[in-house]
Write an enzyme that holds these catalytic residues in place. Structure first.
Site, PDB file in Angstrom:
ATOM      1  N   ASP A   1      40.863  33.793  38.460  1.00 43.31           N
ATOM      2  CA  ASP A   1      41.991  33.390  39.169  1.00 43.31           C
ATOM      3  C   ASP A   1      41.869  33.356  40.743  1.00 43.31           C
ATOM      4  O   ASP A   1      41.779  34.896  41.342  1.00 43.31           O
ATOM      5  CB  ASP A   1      43.153  34.083  38.546  1.00 43.31           C
ATOM      6  CG  ASP A   1      44.561  33.514  39.245  1.00 43.31           C
ATOM      7  OD1 ASP A   1      44.567  33.039  40.400  1.00 43.31           O
ATOM      8  OD2 ASP A   1      45.503  33.716  38.434  1.00 43.31           O
TER       9      ASP A   1
ATOM     10  N   HIS B   1      43.334  29.853  38.118  1.00 45.51           N
ATOM     11  CA  HIS B   1      44.638  29.647  38.125  1.00 45.51           C
ATOM     12  C   HIS B   1      45.290  28.250  37.610  1.00 45.51           C
ATOM     13  O   HIS B   1      44.635  27.300  38.241  1.00 45.51           O
ATOM     14  CB  HIS B   1      45.224  29.940  39.650  1.00 45.51           C
ATOM     15  CG  HIS B   1      46.531  30.284  39.662  1.00 45.51           C
ATOM     16  ND1 HIS B   1      47.429  31.654  39.633  1.00 45.51           N
ATOM     17  CD2 HIS B   1      47.762  29.467  39.830  1.00 45.51           C
ATOM     18  CE1 HIS B   1      48.664  31.641  39.739  1.00 45.51           C
ATOM     19  NE2 HIS B   1      48.934  30.381  39.854  1.00 45.51           N
TER      20      HIS B   1
END
Length: 232
Positions: free
Chosen positions: A170, A201
């Site tokens: 992420d 993400h």
């Protein structure tokens, strides 16, 4: 504007726009689908419709309604992405949780559905954590939640099951932050954390290039089983 319902705030000083998807027959439970920063967009409506197809009443409230109701912004357009970031930065998260609480009350009172869960994405992952800590929601799930490391002081208040999906690549939540989250929550009896190696993400977004099909299916399967256990 994609919303089709209005829900009164706790103080009855306004109406929260929401997209509601009704299941066939009596709902097995209700799921609040908490948007990303991009609004109640086609991807969020698709998620709500899929929960309704599984037998749940699905409600997707418009988080930024006090700023600008009905926004639908693209994560792939630089200008629209910045608008979405600005809306998040201006959002009153404490007041927003009161709006979530109003939705929970509305579901139970007006729709007659007692068991209520929430699933949130990105900013909504943070809101899933806050909802677990600050309301009597029955179960919560957060996908790639941001700023959870800053809210570990509230973990003692989490009394109902919470599941968090953490993509290990992420670019908004780095490895050091993920480590803090694990250290803070791994031993919590009500919290389940899942890591997704190599995923970034937005990997469970319904629409667009961010989606990773295998990762989304794995996480969504875990979420469905989690809600089936805790909501019915």
């Amino acid at each position: 504007m994609a919303t089709n319902t209005e829900i009164p705030t706790l103080d009855h000083d306004g109406m929260i726009p929401a997209y509601v998807a009704e299941p066939e027959g009596t709902p097995r439970g209700a799921i609040i689908v908490q948007q990303e920063i991009f609004g109640v967009d086609p991807g969020i409506r698709k998620k709500a419709n899929e929960w309704a197809a599984k037998g749940y009443l699905a409600v997707a409230p418009d988080t930024f309604w006090r700023q600008k109701p009905g926004i639908e912004l693209s994560p792939y357009d630089e200008g629209e992405f910045q608008q979405a970031i600005n809306h998040m930065m201006s959002h009153d998260f404490d007041l927003g949780i009161r709006d979530i609480e109003a939705v929970i009350h509305w579901v139970r009172r007006e729709k007659g559905v007692e068991k209520v869960g929430l699933v949130g994405f990105c900013m909504g992952g943070k809101i899933a954590y806050m909802t677990a800590a600050r309301t009597d929601i029955d179960a919560s799930v957060g996908y790639y939640g941001v700023m959870i490391d800053q809210m570990l002081g509230e973990k003692h208040a989490i009394a109902k099951p919470l599941m968090l999906h953490i993509p290990m690549a992420d670019h908004f939540v780095d490895a050091a932050t993920q480590k803090v989250i694990h250290e803070g929550l791994d031993d919590h009896p009500k919290v389940t954390l899942y890591d997704y190696e190599g995923l970034d993400h937005g990997f469970a977004a319904e629409i667009g290039a961010r989606r990773d099909e295998a990762g989304a299916e794995l996480a969504d399967g875990r979420t469905a089983a989690f809600f089936a256990e805790h909501l019915g």
